[in-house]
Design a protein around this motif. Structure first.
Motif, PDB file in Angstrom:
ATOM      1  N   CYS A 103       8.342 -10.901  -0.977  1.00 37.80           N
ATOM      2  CA  CYS A 103       7.630 -10.959  -2.256  1.00 37.80           C
ATOM      3  C   CYS A 103       8.532 -10.400  -3.345  1.00 37.80           C
ATOM      4  N   TYR A 104       8.831 -11.217  -4.356  1.00 36.19           N
ATOM      5  CA  TYR A 104       9.630 -10.798  -5.496  1.00 36.19           C
ATOM      6  C   TYR A 104       8.705 -10.483  -6.678  1.00 36.19           C
ATOM      7  N   ALA A 105       8.663  -9.236  -7.082  1.00 32.85           N
ATOM      8  CA  ALA A 105       7.826  -8.818  -8.212  1.00 32.85           C
ATOM      9  C   ALA A 105       8.609  -8.941  -9.513  1.00 32.85           C
ATOM     10  N   PHE A 106       7.957  -9.451 -10.571  1.00 32.26           N
ATOM     11  CA  PHE A 106       8.659  -9.623 -11.838  1.00 32.26           C
ATOM     12  C   PHE A 106       7.888  -9.104 -13.050  1.00 32.26           C
ATOM     13  N   ASP A 107       6.636  -8.672 -12.880  1.00 29.99           N
ATOM     14  CA  ASP A 107       5.908  -8.153 -14.041  1.00 29.99           C
ATOM     15  C   ASP A 107       4.858  -7.155 -13.578  1.00 29.99           C
ATOM     16  N   LEU A 108       4.535  -6.218 -14.467  1.00 29.25           N
ATOM     17  CA  LEU A 108       3.570  -5.164 -14.174  1.00 29.25           C
ATOM     18  C   LEU A 108       2.519  -5.159 -15.278  1.00 29.25           C
ATOM     19  N   LEU A 109       1.266  -5.500 -14.921  1.00 28.93           N
ATOM     20  CA  LEU A 109       0.210  -5.666 -15.913  1.00 28.93           C
ATOM     21  C   LEU A 109      -0.622  -4.411 -16.095  1.00 28.93           C
ATOM     22  N   HIS A 110      -0.815  -3.659 -15.018  1.00 33.25           N
ATOM     23  CA  HIS A 110      -1.572  -2.398 -15.072  1.00 33.25           C
ATOM     24  C   HIS A 110      -0.865  -1.384 -14.190  1.00 33.25           C
ATOM     25  N   THR A 148       0.818  -1.218   0.000  1.00 35.05           N
ATOM     26  CA  THR A 148       0.000   0.000   0.000  1.00 35.05           C
ATOM     27  C   THR A 148       0.848   1.263   0.000  1.00 35.05           C
ATOM     28  N   ALA A 149       2.130   1.146   0.356  1.00 38.34           N
ATOM     29  CA  ALA A 149       3.014   2.317   0.348  1.00 38.34           C
ATOM     30  C   ALA A 149       3.605   2.600  -1.022  1.00 38.34           C
ATOM     31  N   LEU A 150       3.308   1.770  -2.016  1.00 37.29           N
ATOM     32  CA  LEU A 150       3.857   2.000  -3.351  1.00 37.29           C
ATOM     33  C   LEU A 150       3.351   3.333  -3.904  1.00 37.29           C
ATOM     34  N   PRO A 151       4.224   4.101  -4.570  1.00 37.82           N
ATOM     35  CA  PRO A 151       3.851   5.442  -5.046  1.00 37.82           C
ATOM     36  C   PRO A 151       3.067   5.426  -6.359  1.00 37.82           C
ATOM     37  N   CYS A 152       1.820   4.961  -6.301  1.00 42.01           N
ATOM     38  CA  CYS A 152       0.985   4.927  -7.502  1.00 42.01           C
ATOM     39  C   CYS A 152      -0.475   4.983  -7.079  1.00 42.01           C
ATOM     40  N   ASP A 153      -1.366   5.249  -8.034  1.00 41.70           N
ATOM     41  CA  ASP A 153      -2.805   5.271  -7.762  1.00 41.70           C
ATOM     42  C   ASP A 153      -3.437   3.892  -7.888  1.00 41.70           C
ATOM     43  N   ALA A 154      -2.855   3.054  -8.756  1.00 42.08           N
ATOM     44  CA  ALA A 154      -3.378   1.701  -8.944  1.00 42.08           C
ATOM     45  C   ALA A 154      -2.325   0.876  -9.672  1.00 42.08           C
ATOM     46  N   ALA A 155      -2.310  -0.421  -9.396  1.00 41.03           N
ATOM     47  CA  ALA A 155      -1.340  -1.303 -10.062  1.00 41.03           C
ATOM     48  C   ALA A 155      -1.814  -2.746  -9.984  1.00 41.03           C
ATOM     49  N   LEU A 156      -1.344  -3.549 -10.928  1.00 39.60           N
ATOM     50  CA  LEU A 156      -1.545  -4.997 -10.918  1.00 39.60           C
ATOM     51  C   LEU A 156      -0.176  -5.616 -11.185  1.00 39.60           C
ATOM     52  N   ILE A 157       0.363  -6.309 -10.180  1.00 39.64           N
ATOM     53  CA  ILE A 157       1.758  -6.756 -10.185  1.00 39.64           C
ATOM     54  C   ILE A 157       1.809  -8.266 -10.063  1.00 39.64           C
ATOM     55  N   ASP A 158       2.580  -8.910 -10.933  1.00 39.85           N
ATOM     56  CA  ASP A 158       2.777 -10.352 -10.862  1.00 39.85           C
ATOM     57  C   ASP A 158       4.039 -10.622 -10.053  1.00 39.85           C
ATOM     58  N   SER A 159       3.971 -11.620  -9.159  1.00 39.28           N
ATOM     59  CA  SER A 159       5.079 -11.812  -8.223  1.00 39.28           C
ATOM     60  C   SER A 159       5.076 -13.238  -7.679  1.00 39.28           C
ATOM     61  N   GLU A 160       6.055 -13.509  -6.823  1.00 36.65           N
ATOM     62  CA  GLU A 160       6.158 -14.789  -6.121  1.00 36.65           C
ATOM     63  C   GLU A 160       6.478 -14.511  -4.656  1.00 36.65           C
ATOM     64  N   VAL A 161       5.739 -15.173  -3.759  1.00 43.47           N
ATOM     65  CA  VAL A 161       5.951 -15.006  -2.325  1.00 43.47           C
ATOM     66  C   VAL A 161       6.742 -16.195  -1.802  1.00 43.47           C
ATOM     67  N   ILE A 162       7.827 -15.899  -1.074  1.00 39.48           N
ATOM     68  CA  ILE A 162       8.627 -16.961  -0.470  1.00 39.48           C
ATOM     69  C   ILE A 162       8.808 -16.667   1.011  1.00 39.48           C
ATOM     70  N   ALA A 163       9.428 -17.613   1.727  1.00 38.30           N
ATOM     71  CA  ALA A 163       9.547 -17.490   3.178  1.00 38.30           C
ATOM     72  C   ALA A 163      10.729 -16.631   3.569  1.00 38.30           C
ATOM     73  N   GLY A 164      10.636 -16.044   4.745  1.00 41.73           N
ATOM     74  CA  GLY A 164      11.759 -15.404   5.405  1.00 41.73           C
ATOM     75  C   GLY A 164      12.280 -14.184   4.693  1.00 41.73           C
ATOM     76  N   GLY A 165      13.593 -13.996   4.777  1.00 44.23           N
ATOM     77  CA  GLY A 165      14.231 -12.806   4.253  1.00 44.23           C
ATOM     78  C   GLY A 165      14.703 -12.931   2.831  1.00 44.23           C
ATOM     79  N   GLY A 166      14.171 -13.879   2.083  1.00 43.30           N
ATOM     80  CA  GLY A 166      14.519 -13.957   0.672  1.00 43.30           C
ATOM     81  C   GLY A 166      15.147 -15.262   0.250  1.00 43.30           C
ATOM     82  N   GLY A 167      15.406 -16.198   1.190  1.00 43.51           N
ATOM     83  CA  GLY A 167      16.069 -17.431   0.792  1.00 43.51           C
ATOM     84  C   GLY A 167      15.367 -18.694   1.225  1.00 43.51           C
TER      85      GLY A 167
END
Length: 811
Positions: A303-310, A266-285
């Motif tokens: 959460c590692y984001a890899f694509d932006l659809l909107h 929710t802190a992302l600096p935009c009015d709206a977005a649709l983001i494709d990502s993958e959620v993993i455990a812990g601090g990234g590993g």
């Protein structure tokens, strides 16, 4: 002594919520920075730069200013742990630094010189890439006054596009947390993150995600972007009015389960977005098992984001990936590198090398994506996944009873959906802990049935099983699939609650797992069909090159070459490659060659049967060779005339042309051999003594081709232009320039019938009705006969040949 000793000594971690003092290793090529607004005895801003495993820290008494004329006092304080960059909250009164802390800005910093030297000399020059502080800045140490113990510096903004003209505009404009959107009072009162309804545009709806196609190796060539394959849950993030929603790949709303990520989203600096990502455990590993436990216990997630659809009301799915990625990077530019919301790193270089590096590091695998492709829902070949670890999802069909005390079952019986049938895929009996047994037993008790859900007969290992309705999906690691299509040495990794059992298929994994050893070389996916019309597999291609290796190496060994690779078979995308990458078989070697621009590049060559078979393992179909060997690259030992007919001309026209070229060469004292190329043309090959350099051979071939085009322009052209080739045969002499290649004798061709480029005698060419007559079986039957190329004596392009060429041009 640790640089964090002073930090540790000043704090009682049984009281303060601040993170403990821990050094960390570098987290990639971006160094984090953070600014924390700190309402202690006196309000100030803590400015921190990550360096050497800690956060270098300065207390900026009046806060940073974007006005270059303002020089803000920055008092150097003790180093802080990198984990402090995520801290926001209240330090209890009476503790060191007691008061409210706001995460005011975060991002990454770019040193413009060696920071260690800058700290020593008292001047740090850098660029900031934050949500609020951007552009060039400098920290300058002040000269200490007599008796002064404080280490005083000045924080100064550079004059650039991000500079301002008002001293305090920067801190007055931004009064809330960059992470949670809260003001200082809300943080002090421990209120939840600010109302996400502040995002001004409608929240995008769920969009079916794009899926990758499993292959045994990543694609080669340019035009691909490579990223690490994560071991977690797919997550589609929708942000807009009403806040954030986090969906699974199938559209299930898991906002509550992924709640730990919502504040960062929710802190992302935009009015709206649709983001494709993958959620993993812990601090990234973390791995998948760790993720399961983290979701149950409320542990940390990344959460590692890899694509932006909107983005802000604009649909980006029809834009190429390169544009979508650029937009995503701009959106994430101010986020801390080690925060819960991160960019999926792009791995530079060739796909095979990237996969090799990930596998050596113990990673999951690689996802390769076309940079020019749109975002498409469902599975496609625009995204390719290649795995280090053999792992797949199966539905649970039953459990085998256990005779061991305290163990509710011995193993789980597994299956998958294949073409409308339910196929038995074996069993898994290891990888369970006490919690797994309890969870699985309770879930299976509620879906028991009397009969097996599978079609067809089952092996004896399934006797006595307690069957269940196939509703649960298990993720299982295994060593291989057997010839019967069942897993071997399975290890249970957890339940997949984001996938429906009805969608689970292991067909791709079973097909990938068909390896064979051919000529001492391991060939993966050997039963994958490469030539659909001819029914030839990748293994058949490798076996063909094993059989013809001795004959073929006479003409191919120790020459720089280009490989035509077709990872998806000849019906897929094919590409030429002349430079070997990491991960290539040992039999494919490299040689440095100076190029026209003066630079040097490593080219490939082979000298053993293992090299030919190794190239086939890398999905090579065709070999194309230089006209010189690597021991004397400046002296060609063959000259080639490629007779390329226009559409509409028949093979008789090509054979007649070949005979006329032969006669002209004979007149110049040069013997030649014809080779059908497996296509519609013929190569006339002239073995040469190595007495002439490239310029001489190129000149001779160009003049001879021009003579034919001048003498009979209705039949011949020496120009590559398609327009000038209409109704004519192009005598391609360009194969004789340094660095040019021609298809190698005995090479397969990437065409429908799996034809072979084969040298013939002139009599055989005269009797031939089609140029694509010869296939692997035909070639193997001819190996007991001498190669026509070995039956002619190489001759040099000497003065006599040149005089004869001049006579031809005058006649």
């Amino acid at each position: 002594m640790s640089t964090l000793d002073r930090y540790r000594e000043k704090r009682d971690f049984s009281v303060t919520p601040e993170p403990r003092a821990e050094l960390v290793e570098a987290g990639g090529d971006r160094l984090s920075f953070v600014v924390q607004k700190h309402d202690a005895r006196r309000l100030h801003f803590d400015f921190r730069l990550e360096w050497d495993g800690v956060l270098l820290s300065w207390a900026v008494t009046r806060g940073p200013s974007a006005d270059p004329s303002e020089k803000r006092l920055a008092v150097r304080t003790e180093d802080h742990p990198v984990a402090y960059g995520d801290f926001e909250g209240t330090i209890p009164e009476g503790e060191y630094g007691g008061g409210t802390v706001m995460l005011w800005d975060s991002g990454w910093w770019e040193p413009l010189h060696d920071p260690a030297q800058g700290l020593k000399e008292g001047k740090l020059h850098f660029r900031l890439h934050g949500a609020r502080m951007k552009g060039g800045w400098v920290l300058v140490r002040m000269r200490a006054r007599k008796g002064e113990k404080r280490d005083n510096w000045l924080l100064i903004k550079e004059r650039d596009d991000f500079a301002g003209r008002s001293a305090d505009a920067l801190i007055n404009r931004h009064r809330t947390s960059v992470s949670t959107g809260r003001a200082m009072r809300a943080i002090a009162a421990d209120k939840p993150a600010a109302d996400p309804a502040d995002h001004g545009k409608p929240r995008p709806r769920f969009h079916k995600v794009q899926l990758a196609t499993l292959k045994n190796a990543p694609p080669g060539g340019e035009g691909w972007q490579h990223e690490a394959k994560f071991d977690g849950y797919r997550c589609l993030i929708a942000l807009g009015k009403g806040g954030a929603r986090l969906y699974t790949r199938n559209g299930k709303d898991w906002t509550d389960r992924f709640g730990a990520l919502c504040a960062s989203v929710t802190a992302l600096p935009c009015d709206a977005a649709l983001i494709d990502s993958e959620v993993i455990a812990g601090g990234g590993g973390g791995d998948f098992s760790s993720l399961q436990k983290a979701l149950k216990s409320g542990g940390p997630l990344t959460c590692y984001a890899f694509d932006l659809l909107h983005l802000d009301g604009k649909d980006l799915t029809l834009q190429p990936l390169s544009d979508r990625r650029a937009a995503l990077e701009r959106l994430f530019s101010g986020l801390p590198p080690r925060g819960p919301l991160r960019l999926s790193p792009v791995i530079e270089g060739e796909g095979a090398a990237a996969l090799d590096a990930i596998c050596q590091a113990g990673g999951e695998g690689l996802i390769s994506k076309r940079r020019d492709a749109h975002y498409r829902s469902g599975r496609s070949s625009d995204w390719i996944k290649s795995k280090c670890i053999r792992r797949a999802e199966f539905f649970i069909a039953g459990r085998a009873p256990s005779d061991k005390r305290g163990r509710p079952f011995a193993s789980l019986l597994l299956g998958s959906h294949e073409a409308g049938r339910l196929v038995y895929r074996g069993r898994v009996g290891t990888g369970f802990d006490a919690d797994d047994f309890a969870e699985l037993n309770a879930a299976l008790d509620s879906i028991t049935r009397k009969t097996p859900p599978f079609d067809g007969d089952l092996p004896p290992e399934a006797d006595g099983a307690q069957w269940v309705t196939p509703k649960l999906v298990a993720e299982v690691e295994y060593t291989e699939f057997t010839a019967e299509g069942r897993i071997r040495h399975g290890v249970y990794k957890g339940l997949r609650q984001d996938k429906e059992a009805s969608n689970v298929s292991a067909k791709a994994e079973a097909e990938i797992d068909s390896d064979a050893t051919i000529g001492g070389v391991k060939v993966s996916s050997s039963d994958r069909v490469v030539f659909p019309d001819a029914g030839l597999t990748k293994g058949d291609v490798a076996r063909y090159y094993e059989v013809v290796a001795d004959r073929m190496l006479t003409h191919v060994a120790d020459r720089p070459l280009s490989l035509l690779r077709c990872p998806d078979g000849i019906s897929g995308d094919c590409f030429f490659q002349k430079h070997a990458g990491k991960g290539f078989p040992d039999g494919i070697r490299s040689i440095p060659i100076e190029e026209k621009d003066g630079g040097t590049e490593d080219y490939m060559y082979v000298s053993t049967p293992g090299g030919l078979i190794g190239a086939a393992q890398m999905s090579t179909i065709e070999f194309h060779i230089w006209g010189a060997a690597r021991d004397r690259l400046d002296r060609p030992d063959r000259m080639v005339f490629d007779l390329d007919p226009d559409e509409g001309l028949d093979f008789a026209d090509v054979k007649r042309a070949a005979g006329e070229v032969r006669a002209a060469l004979d007149a110049c004292g040069l013997a030649s051999v014809p080779m059908v190329t497996g296509g519609k043309g013929v190569h006339v090959i002239v073995p040469l003594r190595r007495i002439s350099e490239w310029d001489s051979v190129t000149y001779f071939s160009r003049v001879l081709a021009t003579i034919f085009a001048t003498r009979d322009p209705a039949r011949y052209t020496a120009t590559m232009s398609k327009a000038k080739r209409k109704g004519r045969i192009f005598i391609d002499w360009l194969r004789n320039e340094r660095g040019a290649t021609a298809v190698a004798p005995y090479s397969l061709r990437a065409r429908g019938g799996a034809a072979v480029a084969l040298p013939l005698t002139w009599d055989e060419l005269g009797d031939l009705e089609r140029p694509d007559t010869f296939h692997p079986a035909d070639v193997e039957a001819r190996l007991d006969r001498p190669c026509p190329l070995d039956q002619v004596e190489p001759r040099g392009i000497g003065k006599g040949a040149v005089r004869a060429l001049e006579d031809l041009s005058k006649s």
